[in-house]
Enzyme design. Structure first.
Site, short mmCIF file in Angstrom:
data_model
loop_
_atom_site.label_atom_id
_atom_site.label_comp_id
_atom_site.label_asym_id
_atom_site.label_seq_id
_atom_site.Cartn_x
_atom_site.Cartn_y
_atom_site.Cartn_z
N HIS A 27 -11.52 0.78 -9.10
CA HIS A 27 -10.95 1.75 -8.15
C HIS A 27 -9.53 2.16 -8.56
O HIS A 27 -9.24 3.32 -8.76
CB HIS A 27 -10.92 1.16 -6.73
N PHE A 28 -8.68 1.15 -8.74
CA PHE A 28 -7.27 1.57 -8.83
C PHE A 28 -6.89 2.14 -10.19
O PHE A 28 -5.89 2.86 -10.29
CB PHE A 28 -6.31 0.50 -8.31
N HIS A 29 -7.70 1.89 -11.21
CA HIS A 29 -7.38 2.58 -12.47
C HIS A 29 -7.67 4.08 -12.38
O HIS A 29 -7.08 4.86 -13.09
CB HIS A 29 -8.13 1.94 -13.64
N TYR A 38 1.37 5.06 -2.65
CA TYR A 38 1.69 6.47 -2.37
C TYR A 38 3.03 6.86 -2.97
O TYR A 38 3.26 8.03 -3.28
CB TYR A 38 1.60 6.76 -0.86
N HIS A 62 0.82 -1.20 0.00
CA HIS A 62 0.00 0.00 0.00
C HIS A 62 0.86 1.25 0.00
O HIS A 62 0.48 2.27 -0.60
CB HIS A 62 -1.04 0.03 1.12
N ARG A 68 -12.38 -10.19 -10.41
CA ARG A 68 -11.21 -9.59 -11.07
C ARG A 68 -10.28 -10.72 -11.48
O ARG A 68 -10.48 -11.88 -11.11
CB ARG A 68 -10.51 -8.61 -10.13
N ARG A 69 -9.23 -10.42 -12.24
CA ARG A 69 -8.17 -11.37 -12.60
C ARG A 69 -8.73 -12.69 -13.14
O ARG A 69 -8.27 -13.76 -12.75
CB ARG A 69 -7.29 -11.65 -11.38
#
Ligand code: HAS
Length: 550
Positions: A360-362, A210, A206, A423-424
């Protein structure tokens, strides 16, 4: 080189992104295409886009900010050492992935096993990226001696904080790779503690996000207000946000393990609370940057409450960085909201391991991070080389095209995730194949939306690559210089010593880390079951059993 190599690799990374959505929408109903397997493609996509591009850029941008603001030369030998270590690592890992010997995805969770060169390559990439921190510390200390009463420039503070976070969090993944994964992958140890490996990975994982984000934040605080025609609303707000990242970026990793039975509720609760803490610096950033943009719009003569938005340089090709940055910020509003949803334990049980997650992460890593990286890479290259941007009008449109594609893609993924779409998973072979007994017609619209968005993004990505290499191949028009726009502060608060030194923050960071991770590791030590043997992606039987049968 540090900018051009990862951008060239992006062609492979972006191609495999499009291929994912083609498989998932059921357009392809097979396990491989053009001799590349689905999981091999997904690994290439994740590793190139999320690990290689980001790490190379963070190092290159770090060199630029440190040299520009401290007016000191980085040590050339160390620069090359770092570059060659990282490049050797990338070549090793790329070989393993392209040869189909490392289809373990970018999280390389055991018991999936990769070729040792994949792990060694990852380790070299990380070690290479550590090298500049020591040189930058030297440059900073010299600068500080010469300017004891001057506030550390925000960009320098951000770069140093980012690489301190990176150094600390990568210690865990270095241990995972060198002590657990490589000996196991070489066959020196028979089994691996999967829970320990996952916990060490997320200690790193995580904070990694950042490490991707902070270079973009440095750009938003120190470059964007100037490009927009205004000033940074508060310099101190930027400093507070950066130091909060130092405290909260790492001790939140267990929010990726809410479903891991080895870790107890108390530890999950504590990491969950700290996760809400790590959202605070982003809220501070949202308000500070919005206020800076409002000021810029007002200075340009806007009227009314929201009139400032219309006055910003959305389509000024000479200020193309604005388009890249604002595109990223718009996406990050949605990326942030979905992140906060993920961090809630109860909501996480609904969305964990579904298509919601890439949704979310895209909007984070492929939003502000990606647009910041590519926009700034083009800017730095054109300034340093003295070359004009190839097709400047088109260049200004690319970020908006990307944002439209990403919003459609992420909406499709998030909607699908809420309907249970995993996912995946190569959905085309089963759930999205009308001839299969598992066929799910309700996932047709969601995967088609994701495909449509991916096609638009693919076009935007390829146009960027044409513009980037078109610029490299064009003729030099003026003398190249190292120059980045510098935003003045609207509220230039006087120097507060607490927000200008690292020691108290690093000590607090270590205390929070110990409080968060000692119990997590004790849990793992107590509750882990037997170790796992080696598995490959295409066989549910462990490799050792396969060998015995043979
Ligand atoms: Fe996340 C999973 C929680 C931020 C990336 N995240 C992931 C994964 C990735 C990722 C790659 O708690 C998947 C890992 C995997 O493969 O399994 N994430 C959060 C939270 C935040 C967050 C609370 N994530 C990021 C960032 C990423 C990133 C940043 C990459 C760069 N995430 C999670 C959780 C999971 C997770 C759980 C695990 C889920 C699971 O079950 O597996 C926060 O940091 C977000 C805070 C952000 C905000 C938004 C601020 C908005 C700004 C824009 C303002 C706009 C302006 C423009 C000023 C509060 C700054 C206005 C002007 C106009 C003109 C409109």
């Amino acid at each position: 080189m540090e900018l051009a190599i990862p951008v060239a690799l992006l062609t492979i990374g972006i191609y495999h992104g499009l291929m994912q959505t083609i498989y998932r929408a059921g357009v392809l109903k097979q396990t491989s295409f053009a001799k590349l397997d689905y999981y091999q493609g997904l690994t290439l996509h994740g590793v190139i886009n999320a690990l290689v591009l980001t790490t190379f850029f963070a190092v290159a941008f770090g060199h630029v900010t440190m040299a520009f603001y401290t007016k000191k030369e980085p040590n050339k030998k160390l620069m090359w050492l770092s570059f060659w270590l990282m490049l050797t690592g990338v070549v090793m890992a790329s070989w393993a992935m392209l040869a189909g010997k490392a289809s373990v995805l970018y999280t390389f969770y055991p018991p999936l096993k990769a070729h040792p060169l994949f792990y060694l390559g990852a380790a070299l990439l990380i070690i290479g990226s550590w090298v500049p921190l020591f040189d930058w510390a030297r440059m900073y200390n010299q600068w500080k001696k010469e300017n004891p009463q001057t506030k550390t420039p925000l960009a320098v503070l951000g770069t140093l904080i980012n690489f301190i976070i990176w150094f600390v969090c990568t210690l865990a993944v270095a241990y995972e790779v060198l002590v657990l994964l490589i000996p196991w992958s070489m066959g020196w140890t028979d089994t691996i503690n999967v829970n320990l490996a996952r916990t060490l990975f997320w200690f790193f994982g995580h904070a990694l996000v950042y490490f991707w984000l902070l270079p973009a934040y440095i750009m938003f605080y120190t470059v964007l207000p100037k490009v927009a025609g205004g000033k940074l609303y508060s310099d101190l707000a930027g400093r507070i946000a950066l130091f909060l990242f130092l405290l909260f970026s790492i001790p939140v990793g267990v929010h990726h393990q809410y479903s891991d039975p080895t870790i107890t509720q108390g530890v999950k609760f504590f990491h969950g609370m700290l996760t809400y803490g790590v959202a605070i610096p982003s809220f501070i950033t949202a308000f500070t940057i919005a206020a800076s943009l409002e000021y810029a719009g007002k200075k340009r003569g806007s009227k009314g409450l929201f009139g400032w938005m219309a006055k910003l340089p959305w389509f000024d090709e000479n200020k193309f960085l604005f388009a890249y940055f604002i595109g990223g910020l718009i996406l990050f509003i949605f990326g942030g909201v979905t992140g906060i949803i993920n961090s809630s334990y109860s909501l996480n049980t609904v969305v964990h391991n579904t298509a919601w997650m890439p949704g979310h992460f895209h909007m984070t890593v492929a939003g502000p991070v990606f647009l910041g990286i590519v926009g700034m890479s083009l800017y730095i290259y054109s300034r340093l080389s003295g070359k004009k941007i190839f097709l400047p009008k088109l260049n200004n449109i690319i970020p908006y095209l990307w944002v439209i594609g990403m919003l459609i893609f992420s909406f499709g993924m998030s909607w699908g995730g809420l309907r249970g779409e995993p996912r995946r998973t190569n959905l085309g072979t089963t759930y999205l194949n009308p001839d299969h007994e598992l066929y799910r017609s309700d996932w047709v619209p969601t995967t088609l939306l994701a495909l449509l968005g991916a096609i638009i993004m693919f076009i935007a990505g390829m146009l960027f690559i044409i513009i980037f290499f078109g610029t490299i191949l064009s003729k030099k028009k003026e003398e190249g210089i190292l120059e980045i726009p510098v935003s003045e502060a609207y509220h230039d608060e006087k120097r507060v010593p607490l927000f200008d030194k690292f020691k108290p923050w690093i000590i607090t960071m270590i205390i929070i880390l110990l409080l968060a991770y000692v119990p997590a590791l004790l849990n793992v030590n107590k509750n882990s079951g037997p170790g796992a043997p080696r598995f490959s992606i295409d066989n549910p039987v462990p490799e050792t059993s396969v060998k015995k049968v043979k």
